[in-house]
Design a protein around this motif. Structure first.
Motif, PDB file in Angstrom:
ATOM      1  N   PHE A  40     145.096   4.486  45.191  1.00  0.00           N
ATOM      2  CA  PHE A  40     144.236   4.540  44.017  1.00  0.00           C
ATOM      3  C   PHE A  40     142.766   4.710  44.387  1.00  0.00           C
ATOM      4  O   PHE A  40     142.048   5.469  43.754  1.00  0.00           O
ATOM      5  CB  PHE A  40     144.399   3.292  43.146  1.00  0.00           C
ATOM      6  CG  PHE A  40     143.465   3.304  41.973  1.00  0.00           C
ATOM      7  CD1 PHE A  40     143.753   4.065  40.861  1.00  0.00           C
ATOM      8  CD2 PHE A  40     142.280   2.590  42.007  1.00  0.00           C
ATOM      9  CE1 PHE A  40     142.882   4.119  39.789  1.00  0.00           C
ATOM     10  CE2 PHE A  40     141.397   2.628  40.949  1.00  0.00           C
ATOM     11  CZ  PHE A  40     141.705   3.389  39.834  1.00  0.00           C
ATOM     12  N   LYS A  41     142.333   4.034  45.434  1.00  0.00           N
ATOM     13  CA  LYS A  41     140.928   4.101  45.835  1.00  0.00           C
ATOM     14  C   LYS A  41     140.496   5.546  46.082  1.00  0.00           C
ATOM     15  O   LYS A  41     139.429   5.972  45.645  1.00  0.00           O
ATOM     16  CB  LYS A  41     140.699   3.257  47.089  1.00  0.00           C
ATOM     17  CG  LYS A  41     139.270   3.248  47.572  1.00  0.00           C
ATOM     18  CD  LYS A  41     139.108   2.382  48.814  1.00  0.00           C
ATOM     19  CE  LYS A  41     137.695   2.426  49.338  1.00  0.00           C
ATOM     20  NZ  LYS A  41     137.552   1.643  50.564  1.00  0.00           N
ATOM     21  N   GLY A  42     141.320   6.314  46.762  1.00  0.00           N
ATOM     22  CA  GLY A  42     141.000   7.718  47.033  1.00  0.00           C
ATOM     23  C   GLY A  42     140.966   8.555  45.777  1.00  0.00           C
ATOM     24  O   GLY A  42     140.070   9.373  45.576  1.00  0.00           O
ATOM     25  N   LEU A  43     141.947   8.365  44.922  1.00  0.00           N
ATOM     26  CA  LEU A  43     141.974   9.109  43.661  1.00  0.00           C
ATOM     27  C   LEU A  43     140.763   8.754  42.796  1.00  0.00           C
ATOM     28  O   LEU A  43     140.169   9.621  42.150  1.00  0.00           O
ATOM     29  CB  LEU A  43     143.272   8.836  42.911  1.00  0.00           C
ATOM     30  CG  LEU A  43     144.530   9.364  43.582  1.00  0.00           C
ATOM     31  CD1 LEU A  43     145.774   8.893  42.831  1.00  0.00           C
ATOM     32  CD2 LEU A  43     144.506  10.868  43.687  1.00  0.00           C
ATOM     33  N   ALA A  44     140.382   7.481  42.791  1.00  0.00           N
ATOM     34  CA  ALA A  44     139.210   7.051  42.023  1.00  0.00           C
ATOM     35  C   ALA A  44     137.938   7.701  42.567  1.00  0.00           C
ATOM     36  O   ALA A  44     137.045   8.063  41.802  1.00  0.00           O
ATOM     37  CB  ALA A  44     139.088   5.529  42.057  1.00  0.00           C
TER      38      ALA A  44
END
Length: 61
Positions: A40-44
């Motif tokens: 999620f961190k990367g997508l965010a």
């Protein structure tokens, strides 16, 4: 932030134009290789980069 639009269509055109420019920048500068998109961190991070000029809530749940 985008301001002073007279229609949703005008806003959508502006959003599309800017996010296409930002997506090309992600690719051209090699940023895509620096982010773990499977979490999620990367997508965010991508979401924040692409849409930060349009929305206040980017990169958040």
């Amino acid at each position: 932030m985008f301001k002073n639009f007279t229609s949703d269509a005008e806003f959508a055109r502006k959003e599309e134009r800017i996010t296409k420019i930002k997506a090309k920048e992600l690719y051209d500068k090699g940023y895509m290789d620096q982010v773990e998109v499977v979490i999620f961190k990367g997508l965010a991070q991508f979401h924040r980069f692409l849409f930060s000029e349009a929305y206040d809530f980017v990169g958040e749940v």
